[in-house]
Design a protein around this motif. Structure first.
Motif, PDB file in Angstrom:
ATOM      1  N   HIS A  88      37.841 -38.326  64.967  1.00  0.00           N
ATOM      2  CA  HIS A  88      39.076 -37.943  65.389  1.00  0.00           C
ATOM      3  C   HIS A  88      39.724 -38.218  67.124  1.00  0.00           C
ATOM      4  CE1 HIS A  88      39.296 -34.627  62.249  1.00  0.00           C
ATOM      5  NE2 HIS A  88      40.193 -34.973  61.899  1.00  0.00           N
ATOM      6  N   TYR A  91      41.321 -41.053  66.775  1.00  0.00           N
ATOM      7  CA  TYR A  91      42.817 -40.818  66.347  1.00  0.00           C
ATOM      8  C   TYR A  91      44.010 -40.744  66.975  1.00  0.00           C
ATOM      9  CZ  TYR A  91      41.012 -40.219  61.592  1.00  0.00           C
ATOM     10  OH  TYR A  91      40.490 -40.428  60.247  1.00  0.00           O
ATOM     11  N   GLY A  92      42.599 -39.969  68.899  1.00  0.00           N
ATOM     12  CA  GLY A  92      42.641 -39.912  69.230  1.00  0.00           C
ATOM     13  C   GLY A  92      43.010 -41.147  71.024  1.00  0.00           C
ATOM     14  N   LEU A 114      46.784 -33.166  64.747  1.00  0.00           N
ATOM     15  CA  LEU A 114      45.768 -34.251  64.423  1.00  0.00           C
ATOM     16  C   LEU A 114      44.998 -35.045  63.428  1.00  0.00           C
ATOM     17  CD1 LEU A 114      46.388 -37.194  65.391  1.00  0.00           C
ATOM     18  CD2 LEU A 114      45.603 -36.943  67.420  1.00  0.00           C
ATOM     19  N   THR A 115      45.630 -34.044  62.015  1.00  0.00           N
ATOM     20  CA  THR A 115      44.437 -35.059  60.675  1.00  0.00           C
ATOM     21  C   THR A 115      44.609 -36.072  60.375  1.00  0.00           C
ATOM     22  OG1 THR A 115      46.147 -33.899  59.345  1.00  0.00           O
ATOM     23  CG2 THR A 115      44.746 -32.270  60.496  1.00  0.00           C
ATOM     24  N   ASP A 116      43.910 -36.791  59.413  1.00  0.00           N
ATOM     25  CA  ASP A 116      43.529 -37.752  59.244  1.00  0.00           C
ATOM     26  C   ASP A 116      44.815 -37.730  58.122  1.00  0.00           C
ATOM     27  OD1 ASP A 116      40.382 -38.099  59.138  1.00  0.00           O
ATOM     28  OD2 ASP A 116      40.796 -36.882  57.690  1.00  0.00           O
ATOM     29  N   PHE A 119      47.477 -38.744  61.079  1.00  0.00           N
ATOM     30  CA  PHE A 119      47.588 -40.208  61.474  1.00  0.00           C
ATOM     31  C   PHE A 119      48.330 -41.034  60.969  1.00  0.00           C
ATOM     32  CE2 PHE A 119      44.263 -43.419  63.126  1.00  0.00           C
ATOM     33  CZ  PHE A 119      45.311 -43.482  63.713  1.00  0.00           C
ATOM     34  N   ALA A 120      47.891 -40.497  59.536  1.00  0.00           N
ATOM     35  CA  ALA A 120      48.202 -41.656  58.739  1.00  0.00           C
ATOM     36  C   ALA A 120      49.544 -41.749  58.466  1.00  0.00           C
ATOM     37  CB  ALA A 120      47.389 -41.513  57.300  1.00  0.00           C
TER      38      ALA A 120
ATOM     39  N   PHE B  20      41.131 -37.216  73.881  1.00  0.00           N
ATOM     40  CA  PHE B  20      41.648 -38.880  74.424  1.00  0.00           C
ATOM     41  C   PHE B  20      43.109 -38.364  74.439  1.00  0.00           C
ATOM     42  CE2 PHE B  20      37.335 -39.966  73.159  1.00  0.00           C
ATOM     43  CZ  PHE B  20      37.104 -40.329  74.079  1.00  0.00           C
ATOM     44  N   ILE B  21      44.046 -37.186  74.379  1.00  0.00           N
ATOM     45  CA  ILE B  21      45.423 -37.381  74.655  1.00  0.00           C
ATOM     46  C   ILE B  21      45.268 -36.382  76.261  1.00  0.00           C
ATOM     47  CG2 ILE B  21      46.161 -37.908  72.124  1.00  0.00           C
ATOM     48  CD1 ILE B  21      46.592 -35.070  71.850  1.00  0.00           C
TER      49      ILE B  21
END
Lengths: 254, 105
Positions: A88, A91-92, A114-116, A119-120, B20-21
């Motif tokens: 993750h 992703y961030g 913010l999961t897989d 994000f997808a 990171f956000i």
């Protein structure tokens, strides 16, 4: 027939819900597995439901349940959770420039969601830009949270009546979902290279029982895609200068 | 004890997603880094699904006796041709259940 603000928001919320719906349905077996496994491993109903409610993870939940049931040390459980969840960070980072500027409320909600899967659905250049796309993202991510919780609760309730589901191949539902998400995004050579490298290395690293298998395979794959992209651009630039014969000096310098 | 473990796990999963956000984190991404990160979705998602298909009980399994492999192959064809997420999932799941059943006979 002007599109009012309220109507536009409703339409985007609907689209977010519908886009996430196949993924919400696809995690049904996985969610029931997580919920029922917790009960079968002697978790209380509260503990079993807190997992999807606040940890909100798929494989991290499953692995942690087995570790806790086997009386693993707290350090082992937390370290394993960290390793599984470390993807993750990518992703961030990828969404940092878009999400860091948002008001606190949106930032914390989207960070939590913010999961897989979310994000997808966020690969569009303009995702998270403007209020309407934020509504889309929060509804998509939020509906995934609600469904994940629902399937887990179903697993908790049915848990004591169900057999051990861990070896029924329920993880195939996860694999087929990601196949459906990834394959259509392979629209150019750099992405194809990324996918092939990730596929090969993830299998090799997993067989080597390398703890950071997933993240290491992904990072090397990303770099391979990046290098392919740069290589193609360079080749293009050379071709362009050759074709146009702009000036001898430019041509000589290539 | 289990409650505390779950609470700490929640802190970890949230931190890995949120860190990171966070605006005050002193990280600046250049154009090159942004380009590199644009490959993160295909890279990470692929690194999740491919081992599920090819590794069974810790062993590499490349054979027609692996229902995951048969079903994934058809799902990939469906995804490449159809582009509909429902069609791909349907083809994959039906093939998986059928090949699991046939292989168990």
């Amino acid at each position: 027939m002007a599109l009012t603000k309220k109507k536009a928001r409703w339409l985007m919320a609907r689209k977010g819900f519908l886009d996430m719906l196949p993924l919400n349905l696809a995690v049904l077996p996985w969610g029931i597995l997580c919920g029922s496994l917790a009960v079968q491993r002697d978790f209380s109903a509260l503990e079993a439901i807190l997992m999807p409610l606040i940890v909100f993870a798929g494989s991290a939940q499953l692995v942690a349940i087995e570790l806790i049931a086997n009386n693993a040390s707290l350090a082992t459980i937390l370290f394993t959770t960290f390793i599984i969840s470390s993807r993750h960070f990518l992703y961030g980072l990828a969404l940092r420039d878009k999400l860091k500027v948002l008001p606190t409320k949106w930032r914390y909600s989207l960070g939590f969601l913010l999961t897989d899967e979310l994000f997808a659905l966020s690969s569009n250049n303009k995702s998270f830009v403007g209020q309407l796309r934020l509504v889309y993202a929060v509804v998509a991510g939020g509906s995934f949270y609600v469904f994940w919780l629902l399937w887990n609760v179903a697993g908790v309730i049915a848990g004591s009546y169900l057999p051990d589901l861990t070896h029924l191949g329920l993880d195939f539902a996860i694999a087929v979902t990601f196949i459906a998400l990834v394959i259509p995004t392979i629209i150019n050579l750099p992405i194809l290279v990324t996918v092939i490298v990730a596929a090969l290395l993830s299998v090799v690293f997993k067989l080597m029982q390398f703890e950071l298998d997933l993240v290491a395979a992904a990072l090397i794959a990303m770099y391979s895609g990046y290098l392919t992209d740069r290589f193609l651009h360079k080749k293009n630039d050379v071709n362009n200068t050759d074709n146009h014969k702009i000036s001898p000096s430019v041509k000589d310098s290539t | 004890m289990t409650l505390l473990t779950i609470l700490l796990m929640a802190v970890i999963t949230f931190t890995t997603r949120y860190l990171f956000i966070h605006p005050r984190l002193p990280v600046r991404l250049g154009a090159k880094m942004a380009k590199l990160l644009s490959f993160s979705a295909p890279a990470v998602l692929t690194a999740i699904w491919v081992p599920i298909i090819f590794i069974q009980q810790g062993q590499l399994s490349i054979s027609l006796h692996n229902p995951y492999l048969i079903a994934a192959t058809l799902a990939i064809v469906a995804a490449a041709k159809g582009k509909s997420i429902y069609l791909t999932m349907f083809v994959g799941l039906i093939t998986f259940v059928l090949s699991q059943y046939i292989l168990s006979l």
